[in-house]
Design an enzyme around this catalytic site. Structure first.
Site, PDB file in Angstrom:
ATOM      1  N   ARG A   1      -5.018 -39.158 -11.454  1.00  0.00           N
ATOM      2  CA  ARG A   1      -4.803 -37.881 -10.775  1.00  0.00           C
ATOM      3  C   ARG A   1      -4.403 -36.810 -11.769  1.00  0.00           C
ATOM      4  NH1 ARG A   1      -1.312 -38.031  -5.266  1.00  0.00           N
ATOM      5  NH2 ARG A   1      -0.424 -36.174  -6.220  1.00  0.00           N
TER       6      ARG A   1
ATOM      7  N   ARG B   1       0.354 -45.450 -11.229  1.00  0.00           N
ATOM      8  CA  ARG B   1      -0.674 -44.743 -10.450  1.00  0.00           C
ATOM      9  C   ARG B   1      -1.493 -43.831 -11.354  1.00  0.00           C
ATOM     10  NH1 ARG B   1       1.047 -40.972  -5.479  1.00  0.00           N
ATOM     11  NH2 ARG B   1       1.206 -39.330  -7.028  1.00  0.00           N
TER      12      ARG B   1
ATOM     13  N   LYS C   1       4.401 -43.263   0.360  1.00  0.00           N
ATOM     14  CA  LYS C   1       4.214 -42.503   1.598  1.00  0.00           C
ATOM     15  C   LYS C   1       2.784 -42.511   2.117  1.00  0.00           C
ATOM     16  CE  LYS C   1       5.431 -38.613   0.268  1.00  0.00           C
ATOM     17  NZ  LYS C   1       4.590 -37.488   0.166  1.00  0.00           N
TER      18      LYS C   1
ATOM     19  N   ARG D   1       7.835 -29.519   3.472  1.00  0.00           N
ATOM     20  CA  ARG D   1       8.424 -29.803   2.160  1.00  0.00           C
ATOM     21  C   ARG D   1       9.562 -28.851   1.824  1.00  0.00           C
ATOM     22  NH1 ARG D   1       3.855 -32.673  -0.328  1.00  0.00           N
ATOM     23  NH2 ARG D   1       4.109 -33.064  -2.520  1.00  0.00           N
TER      24      ARG D   1
ATOM     25  N   ARG E   1       7.654 -32.482  -9.879  1.00  0.00           N
ATOM     26  CA  ARG E   1       7.536 -32.799  -8.449  1.00  0.00           C
ATOM     27  C   ARG E   1       8.769 -33.538  -7.955  1.00  0.00           C
ATOM     28  NH1 ARG E   1       2.404 -35.334  -9.774  1.00  0.00           N
ATOM     29  NH2 ARG E   1       2.533 -36.619  -7.925  1.00  0.00           N
TER      30      ARG E   1
END
Ligand code: AMP
Length: 195
Positions: free
Chosen positions: A135, A129, A15, A90, A146
């Site tokens: 992160r 990632r 995204k 969301r 999530r």
């Protein structure tokens, strides 16, 4: 020409990358609520300290906080030609709030783009990632949380947007350029002058 878009899709569907590319193409800002929270966390602001207590666990930041932040951002001058919202709304309450904010500005959404990808592909991408970006919220527990929140609270929003004839679904599996071209082609039918 204006283009007011929302880009949706589970974490790991690409995204953020695609929102930035589309935004450049359309000449509008990409507004990522996750990026705004991360910038605040890094800067140690009051908002950042609060956001971190939720985001590190993969939980959503409370609506009052997120909504106020988006309201401020959408009042800025650079969104005059439009925007691509990434990571907002969301949940159903945020959908209502976004409608209210846009209504106050006398504008409406042109389209809601959903990038689709299956859970196994997403888990593989998120694991990659995590290695590359490091992160804080890319731990296995937070990733799973999530994806669950997305399935429970966010994915149903696509039904609501489809009922309003705003939903455009695009397959998010493939090379970055390939997916961008798919997005542009799909949006061409909705905002033809913009792409
Ligand atoms: P993202 O980069 O979009 O995955 O967002 C990272 C984190 O920021 C999320 O896991 C949430 O904690 C928080 N966040 C981002 N957007 C929202 C939103 N619209 N509502 C609530 N929390 C959000």
């Amino acid at each position: 020409m204006t283009a007011r878009l929302v880009i949706m899709g589970p974490q790991g569907a690409g995204k953020g990358t695609q929102a930035a590319r589309l935004a450049e193409r359309l000449g509008v800002p990409a507004i990522s609520t996750g990026d705004i929270f991360r910038a605040n966390i890094k800067g140690g602001t009051e908002l950042g300290v609060l956001a971190q207590s939720y985001s590190a666990r993969g939980e959503l930041v409370p609506d009052e906080v997120t909504n106020a932040m988006v309201r401020d951002r959408l009042a800025q001058a650079d969104v005059e030609p439009g925007f691509i919202l990434d990571g907002y709304p969301r949940n159903a309450a945020q959908v209502d709030e976004l409608d209210a904010i846009l209504g106050e500005h006398g504008v409406t959404l042109d389209a809601v783009v959903e990038l689709t990808a299956d859970r196994d592909e997403l888990l593989a991408r998120l694991a990659r990632r995590a290695e590359i970006e490091g992160r804080e919220d890319d731990t296995p527990e937070s990733i799973a949380r999530r994806l669950d929140i997305y399935a429970e609270q966010t994915a149903p929003l696509t039904t609501a947007y489809a009922a309003r004839d705003l939903l455009v679904q695009v397959d998010g599996i493939g090379g970055i350029d390939e997916v961008t071209e798919r997005l542009v082609a799909a949006l061409g039918a909705v905002v033809p002058d913009a792409v």
